[in-house]
Design a protein around this motif. Structure first.
Motif, PDB file in Angstrom:
ATOM      1  N   ARG A  16       0.832  -1.213   0.000  1.00 53.66           N
ATOM      2  CA  ARG A  16       0.000   0.000   0.000  1.00 53.66           C
ATOM      3  C   ARG A  16       0.863   1.258   0.000  1.00 53.66           C
ATOM      4  N   ALA A  20       0.877   3.907  -3.076  1.00 50.04           N
ATOM      5  CA  ALA A  20       0.492   5.291  -2.784  1.00 50.04           C
ATOM      6  C   ALA A  20       1.578   6.276  -3.221  1.00 50.04           C
ATOM      7  N   SER A  21       2.827   5.806  -3.345  1.00 44.57           N
ATOM      8  CA  SER A  21       3.906   6.695  -3.770  1.00 44.57           C
ATOM      9  C   SER A  21       3.949   6.881  -5.283  1.00 44.57           C
ATOM     10  N   MET A  23       0.919   6.132  -7.308  1.00 41.52           N
ATOM     11  CA  MET A  23      -0.444   6.240  -7.827  1.00 41.52           C
ATOM     12  C   MET A  23      -1.300   6.984  -6.805  1.00 41.52           C
ATOM     13  N   LEU A  24      -2.507   7.327  -7.206  1.00 38.86           N
ATOM     14  CA  LEU A  24      -3.450   7.990  -6.318  1.00 38.86           C
ATOM     15  C   LEU A  24      -4.382   6.946  -5.709  1.00 38.86           C
ATOM     16  N   GLU A  25      -4.489   6.914  -4.377  1.00 40.06           N
ATOM     17  CA  GLU A  25      -5.400   5.982  -3.702  1.00 40.06           C
ATOM     18  C   GLU A  25      -6.775   6.653  -3.611  1.00 40.06           C
ATOM     19  N   VAL A  26      -7.708   6.233  -4.475  1.00 42.63           N
ATOM     20  CA  VAL A  26      -9.024   6.868  -4.563  1.00 42.63           C
ATOM     21  C   VAL A  26     -10.023   6.274  -3.583  1.00 42.63           C
ATOM     22  N   TYR A  31      -6.087   1.936  -6.355  1.00 38.95           N
ATOM     23  CA  TYR A  31      -5.107   2.915  -6.819  1.00 38.95           C
ATOM     24  C   TYR A  31      -5.291   3.158  -8.308  1.00 38.95           C
ATOM     25  N   SER A  33      -3.785   5.570 -11.829  1.00 41.64           N
ATOM     26  CA  SER A  33      -2.850   6.505 -12.450  1.00 41.64           C
ATOM     27  C   SER A  33      -3.421   6.822 -13.825  1.00 41.64           C
TER      28      SER A  33
END
Length: 98
Positions: A16, A20-21, A23-26, A31, A33
């Motif tokens: 995780r 998160a580094s 991609m965006l965790e929606v 995740y 991108s």
């Protein structure tokens, strides 16, 4: 550069944190991108695969647009149950790989 989505289930926290580094965790464990190129996607998947091979727990699914794959969607999975897309009478279905 197509949208890439990765969904994790019951994996170690480092998965995780890494995702998160890059991609965006929606939503929790989901995740995205919006413009991840094939090189970054491959390197990201290699890290996840190496970690999962070391500690095979949970599952990870990655999907992206791929005109050369069934239904125009590329799917990569770690853990169980792995899935594949198949076409039956013009319908796209996901089934467990055997």
């Amino acid at each position: 550069m197509p949208l890439v989505v990765i969904v994790t289930r019951d994996v170690k926290d480092r998965f995780r944190g890494f995702l998160a580094s890059v991609m965006l965790e929606v939503a929790p464990t989901v995740y995205i991108s919006p413009r991840m190129n094939q090189g970054v996607r491959s390197r990201t998947w290699k890290v996840l695969s190496d970690w999962h091979n070391t500690e095979p727990r949970g599952s990870v699914v990655m999907v992206w647009r791929d005109a050369n794959e069934t239904g125009g969607v590329g799917i990569a999975t770690l853990g169980s149950p792995p899935r594949e897309l198949i076409e039956i009478d013009g319908l796209w279905l996901a089934r467990r790989k055997t």
